[in-house]
Every structure is written in C-alpha cells, then in structure tokens.
Motif scaffolding. Structure first.
Motif, PDB file in Angstrom:
ATOM      1  N   LYS A 106       2.049  17.230   8.158  1.00  0.00           N
ATOM      2  CA  LYS A 106       2.480  16.614   9.248  1.00  0.00           C
ATOM      3  C   LYS A 106       1.132  16.087   9.845  1.00  0.00           C
ATOM      4  O   LYS A 106       1.017  14.875  10.567  1.00  0.00           O
ATOM      5  N   LYS A 107       0.223  16.644  10.098  1.00  0.00           N
ATOM      6  CA  LYS A 107      -1.292  16.369  10.477  1.00  0.00           C
ATOM      7  C   LYS A 107      -1.636  15.097  10.073  1.00  0.00           C
ATOM      8  O   LYS A 107      -2.252  14.257  10.629  1.00  0.00           O
ATOM      9  N   LEU A 108      -1.701  15.134   8.568  1.00  0.00           N
ATOM     10  CA  LEU A 108      -2.220  14.101   7.741  1.00  0.00           C
ATOM     11  C   LEU A 108      -1.344  12.701   7.835  1.00  0.00           C
ATOM     12  O   LEU A 108      -2.050  11.555   8.143  1.00  0.00           O
ATOM     13  N   CYS A 109      -0.025  13.025   7.877  1.00  0.00           N
ATOM     14  CA  CYS A 109       0.532  11.813   8.325  1.00  0.00           C
ATOM     15  C   CYS A 109       0.455  11.263   9.721  1.00  0.00           C
ATOM     16  O   CYS A 109       0.532  10.047   9.912  1.00  0.00           O
ATOM     17  N   MET A 110       0.535  12.007  10.879  1.00  0.00           N
ATOM     18  CA  MET A 110       0.306  11.509  11.953  1.00  0.00           C
ATOM     19  C   MET A 110      -1.048  10.907  12.082  1.00  0.00           C
ATOM     20  O   MET A 110      -0.785   9.821  12.714  1.00  0.00           O
ATOM     21  N   ALA A 134      -9.200  12.092   5.771  1.00  0.00           N
ATOM     22  CA  ALA A 134      -8.528  11.263   4.947  1.00  0.00           C
ATOM     23  C   ALA A 134      -7.888   9.972   5.528  1.00  0.00           C
ATOM     24  O   ALA A 134      -8.300   9.004   5.037  1.00  0.00           O
ATOM     25  N   SER A 135      -7.300  10.132   6.924  1.00  0.00           N
ATOM     26  CA  SER A 135      -7.021   8.731   7.538  1.00  0.00           C
ATOM     27  C   SER A 135      -8.213   7.757   7.741  1.00  0.00           C
ATOM     28  O   SER A 135      -8.105   6.728   7.610  1.00  0.00           O
ATOM     29  N   HIS A 136      -9.415   8.442   8.150  1.00  0.00           N
ATOM     30  CA  HIS A 136     -10.502   7.691   8.540  1.00  0.00           C
ATOM     31  C   HIS A 136     -10.892   6.886   7.245  1.00  0.00           C
ATOM     32  O   HIS A 136     -11.588   5.857   7.195  1.00  0.00           O
ATOM     33  N   ILE A 137     -10.941   7.683   6.201  1.00  0.00           N
ATOM     34  CA  ILE A 137     -11.573   7.071   4.959  1.00  0.00           C
ATOM     35  C   ILE A 137     -10.639   5.772   4.359  1.00  0.00           C
ATOM     36  O   ILE A 137     -11.092   4.821   4.263  1.00  0.00           O
ATOM     37  N   LEU A 161       0.702  -1.116  -0.077  1.00  0.00           N
ATOM     38  CA  LEU A 161       0.025  -0.112  -0.058  1.00  0.00           C
ATOM     39  C   LEU A 161       0.746   1.253   0.029  1.00  0.00           C
ATOM     40  O   LEU A 161       1.763   1.479   0.900  1.00  0.00           O
ATOM     41  N   LYS A 162       0.563   2.148  -0.895  1.00  0.00           N
ATOM     42  CA  LYS A 162       1.117   3.414  -0.999  1.00  0.00           C
ATOM     43  C   LYS A 162       0.250   4.588  -1.076  1.00  0.00           C
ATOM     44  O   LYS A 162      -0.578   4.528  -1.659  1.00  0.00           O
ATOM     45  N   ILE A 163       0.635   5.692  -0.286  1.00  0.00           N
ATOM     46  CA  ILE A 163      -0.038   6.828  -0.207  1.00  0.00           C
ATOM     47  C   ILE A 163       0.897   8.049  -0.796  1.00  0.00           C
ATOM     48  O   ILE A 163       1.819   7.838  -0.089  1.00  0.00           O
ATOM     49  N   ALA A 164       0.530   8.724  -1.739  1.00  0.00           N
ATOM     50  CA  ALA A 164       1.079   9.734  -2.053  1.00  0.00           C
ATOM     51  C   ALA A 164       0.689  11.134  -1.559  1.00  0.00           C
ATOM     52  O   ALA A 164      -0.808  11.219  -1.640  1.00  0.00           O
ATOM     53  N   ILE A 165       1.332  12.107  -1.200  1.00  0.00           N
ATOM     54  CA  ILE A 165       0.880  13.531  -0.714  1.00  0.00           C
ATOM     55  C   ILE A 165       1.539  14.334  -1.656  1.00  0.00           C
ATOM     56  O   ILE A 165       2.465  14.689  -1.777  1.00  0.00           O
ATOM     57  N   ILE A 166       0.553  15.184  -2.655  1.00  0.00           N
ATOM     58  CA  ILE A 166       1.118  16.202  -3.438  1.00  0.00           C
ATOM     59  C   ILE A 166       0.657  17.551  -2.897  1.00  0.00           C
ATOM     60  O   ILE A 166      -0.457  17.788  -2.401  1.00  0.00           O
TER      61      ILE A 166
END
Length: 497
Positions: free
Chosen positions: A19-23, A324-327, A5-10
């Motif tokens: 930082k918030k999204l990654c945490m 995002a993380s919850h989805i 599984l790979k998540i990209a953040i552009i």
C-alpha cells in the motif's frame, strides 16, 4: 511518457508495504496513467491488497490500471520495473531461523541479513530470485530493472546481478531512519537541516560526513548529543558504543547492529546489558519475528478498517522517502533524485572489494543511476564490512550451487555465530536448518538424506532456550490496547529494520 508503462510488484501480499509503495507511486502525476500488476503466491493476501489499491484508485479518480495474479510471468509481461518484496517461506521458515540457532546459543534480534537466520534466508530466497530473473529476461520489457526490497539485501542483489543477469538496485530505508534520528538528537527542527554522506554495506552503512545547518559535526559532538537524549541514550547503547570506538554512527538499529558484530550478544548477561526492551527493534530476542507475527494477526482482524482508510484522497505531502517511487520518477521524468542505493562496488568504496554489493550515495535522472565514486571508509568501518562481505560472498556461492560445505563455511565465518559456536556445533546447526527448511531449498535436495543421517548419529548436545530477552506474541486486543496507550502518551513506533 508512454501510457504503456507497467510496474510489477512481486510479494504484494505484504499488504502494508505494498500500500505504501503504491501510494507513493500514485503521488506522481506522470506515474498515474500506468498499470500496476500485483502478484503473490498467497491468493488471500493478494485479494485483500488489491481491494485496498483499487479503492485508492477509485476514490482518487485516477486512470491507473490495477491488476492482480498469482501467475508471476503474467505480472512481469511488458513490465519496465519489478519491485521485489518477497519473503520466501513466510513466518513459518522465519521462526526456524530464530528457534534453531537458539538451541546452539545464537540469540538474534532480527536474523535477516547475516548471522544464522540471514544466511539461511538467503539460501531460500536466491533460488526464487533466479527464477524471477529468468522470467524477467524472457517476458518483461527489454532492459527492465528490478528494485529489490527483499532481505538479505546484499546477498539477493549480488545474486540477481551476477547470476540472474537482471539490472538490479537494492533498496533499504535504514539510511533515512538513521538520518531522522541524528537530526532529532542534534535538536533540528526538521531533518532537512542535516546533510550527510553515507557509505558502506547494507545495514552497516556509516555516516562519514554530517553537516547540521552547514556546520560539520564531530564524533564527540554526536556522542554527546546521543548520550543526553532521554530515549536514544537507553535504546541505542550498541550504536553509541560503536560510535565512540569507531568514530562513525551506523545506520542500523541497536538490535540489528548487535547481531552483525561478535561482541554484544555472545553471552546472555551481555545481551541484557546492551539492549532495551521498550520496542522490539532495540534488541529483543526474536523481536522482528514477534512484531511480524503480531502485525499479520492485526491486519487479518482489522482489514475493514484498512479498506476504509483507503477511501481517502491521497495527500501528496505524505509521500514517503522509500526510494522506489522517487527512482522511477527520476528515470521517467528526468527530475534528479539523490539517495542511497545497493549496487556493485566497482570503485565506489576504495577499500572494499570490487565484487561486493555496497550501499552508498548516488543520483538518479533520465540517464540512469549515477553513483559517487572514490569514497573511503575508516579502517575500523571497513574491517567490519569486510567480515560481512566475506560471509555474503560464500553464502551466495552456496545458494547458487547447493554446496553444503560452502554453506557451513559461510556460517562458520559469521561474526556472531563464530563468537559462540564451535565448528562441530556450526556443522550440526546447518544440518538441522537444512533438514527443517528443506521444502524451500530445492538446490539442497541432494544433500538432505545425508544431513538427516548425520543428525541421527550426532552426540552433540543442544538446549531448549528461549533467549536472553524473549517476549510472548501478543493477541490482537493486546496490540490494539498497547498502540492506543502509546498514542495517548504521544509515543510512536520508530520505523523498523
């Protein structure tokens, strides 16, 4: 779950938000043995955020692989989810979204959704998004989803679905912020004591059913709660006035809501009547531009402190309610998540157009996104949404085709611009914004010479105006001092737009 599984953040150079999204993602055990690929056009910001996220992973002894690159295709390769956080043109373009309309009397607080600034923001962003979508279709995992955080939310999501042909969910935190505010006004000991159904369009979403400890809250009761609240009664005058007249509370802050409507910012004295200067989000002229500029300066200076803070163990209890993380968790594990998402209408709201992007209630699980269908807005709420939807539709068409006349018609029909400017002023303002922002508008390259020629021959007068309620950008030391004073007084900045 596959370890691939790979998540990209552009747009990962948006350091605090990344930082918030990654945490949030790393709070989920099933989302730890993955790759998070960070990409941005700004190598300097990318390096800083990568150091922070690397530090989080190292200190927490996680198996997560963090990569960073300015080559977005490399970041997108094999990605199942792409989180989009870009601001095309950065603060340089954003400043002209605010400054040029002021010359024509259009005073915006934020300028990133509709109004003059939001429309032009969409013109800059949509061509870039369509390039991203092409890369996603070509190199990402088949069926990859884009989770879009970039504004203008509705326009961007509309373009990526219809023209980019990428499965996209638009995400915003306005609903959550308004929910916490309603709970506070009603005297809840915790926001979870308030249940609600919210529906509409992004930044004009309406709490159509509110239950406090199981009891339905009437419009009159909600009005009374806000009017007796010491802070909200002063900070949210537009929202309270709309609540009284429409019967429903809006998700968006006083400053945001005031610029989507034709009634509250049409004259300087009216602006000062309806806003509050205790924080930018309550209606200050160019408030979000000032806040964003100060935040950038703060981060540059205090990067060592941010890096040190990343050296702490992750506290799962502090996972945020950013969607995002919850989805991703729901899709990957099957644990059901309820939220509010920006998607194509297609019958979700009965009295809004089928093709529009709506923000409404839905559930996510292993079977995907399942939206609640058949909701109906009041006539007043629907009418306000329709005015914005029509502007959004024309703006998307203009952004995709490079049609200058369509762009001008979109601007002409914007509620606030139309309340202030004559058609000739709208035509000239658009020409001026096209010329000034031409480096970020590849679809209008053919039209720039003619726009320059029209501006050279124009006899329309403009004015040098800083707005009805403008504040100067503060230094890092001033921001630090003000933040310390707020902490001592027990005041916190309410989450923003």
């Amino acid at each position: 779950m596959s370890q691939k599984l790979k998540i990209a953040i552009i747009g990962a150079g948006s350091v605090g938000f990344t930082k918030k999204l990654c945490m949030d993602i790393l709070c989920v055990p099933e989302l730890q043995d993955i790759e998070i690929a960070l990409t941005d056009v700004n190598q300097h910001n990318l390096d800083m955020v990568c150091q922070i996220i690397d530090r989080l992973v190292e200190v927490n002894k996680l198996p997560t692989r963090i990569t960073s690159t300015i080559d977005r295709r490399k970041a997108f390769e094999g990605a199942r989810y792409i989180l989009n956080c870009v601001r095309v043109g950065g603060l340089e373009a954003f400043s002209t979204d605010i400054q040029i309309p002021l010359k024509y009397g259009v005073d915006q607080c934020v300028g990133d959704t509709i109004c003059a600034g939001g429309i032009m923001y969409g013109q800059r962003t949509i061509p870039a998004l369509l390039d991203f979508c092409q890369d996603i279709r070509e190199v990402s995992e088949p069926g990859a989803k884009m989770l879009n955080y970039a504004n203008p939310m509705a326009m961007n999501t509309w373009a990526t679905i219809d023209h980019g042909k990428v499965d996209t969910i638009g995400l915003c935190h306005g609903v959550q912020n308004g929910w916490r505010q309603i709970a506070n006004a009603l005297g809840a000991s915790h926001p979870t004591e308030v249940d609600f159904i919210c529906t509409g369009i992004n930044h004009q979403t309406w709490y159509i059913d509110i239950r406090f400890r199981g009891r339905r809250i009437s419009c009159d009761e909600l009005v009374a709660a806000f009017e007796r609240h010491a802070e909200y009664s002063q900070q949210e005058k537009v929202r309270i006035d709309v609540l009284k007249r429409f019967g429903f509370y809006s998700t968006e802050s006083n400053g945001h809501l005031s610029e989507y409507l034709p009634w509250y910012r049409k004259r300087p004295e009216e602006i000062r009547r309806w806003i509050d200067m205790s924080d930018w989000i309550h209606g200050e002229t160019g408030g979000y531009l000032r806040y964003s500029t100060e935040s950038r300066n703060w981060f540059e200076t205090d990067f060592p402190q941010f890096l040190a803070e990343a050296g702490k163990l992750i506290d799962v209890s502090k996972r945020t309610d950013e969607h995002a993380s919850h989805i991703i968790e729901a899709l990957e594990t099957g644990r059901t998540y309820r939220g509010h998402f920006n998607v194509k209408n297609r019958g979700l709201i009965t009295n809004l157009p089928e093709d529009a992007i709506v923000e409404s209630t839905g559930f996510v699980d292993r079977f995907g996104l399942n939206m609640v269908a058949g909701l109906t807005l009041s006539d007043a709420c629907a009418a306000t949404c329709l005015a914005s939807i029509n502007v959004q539709r024309m703006s998307v068409k203009a952004a995709v085709t490079g049609d200058v006349e369509m762009l001008k018609l979109a601007m002409l029909h914007d509620p606030l611009v139309g309340a202030i400017c004559s058609p000739d002023e709208v035509w000239q303002m658009v020409d001026e914004m096209l010329v000034t922002q031409s480096q970020w508008l590849p679809q209008y390259t053919h039209a720039i010479p003619a726009a320059k020629d029209r501006l050279a021959r124009s006899r329309l007068k403009t004015r040098a105006w800083s707005g009805a309620a403008r504040r100067d950008i503060r230094s890092v030391d001033e921001v630090r001092s003000n933040t310390a004073q707020k902490k001592e007084a027990g005041l916190g900045r309410r989450p923003g737009a």
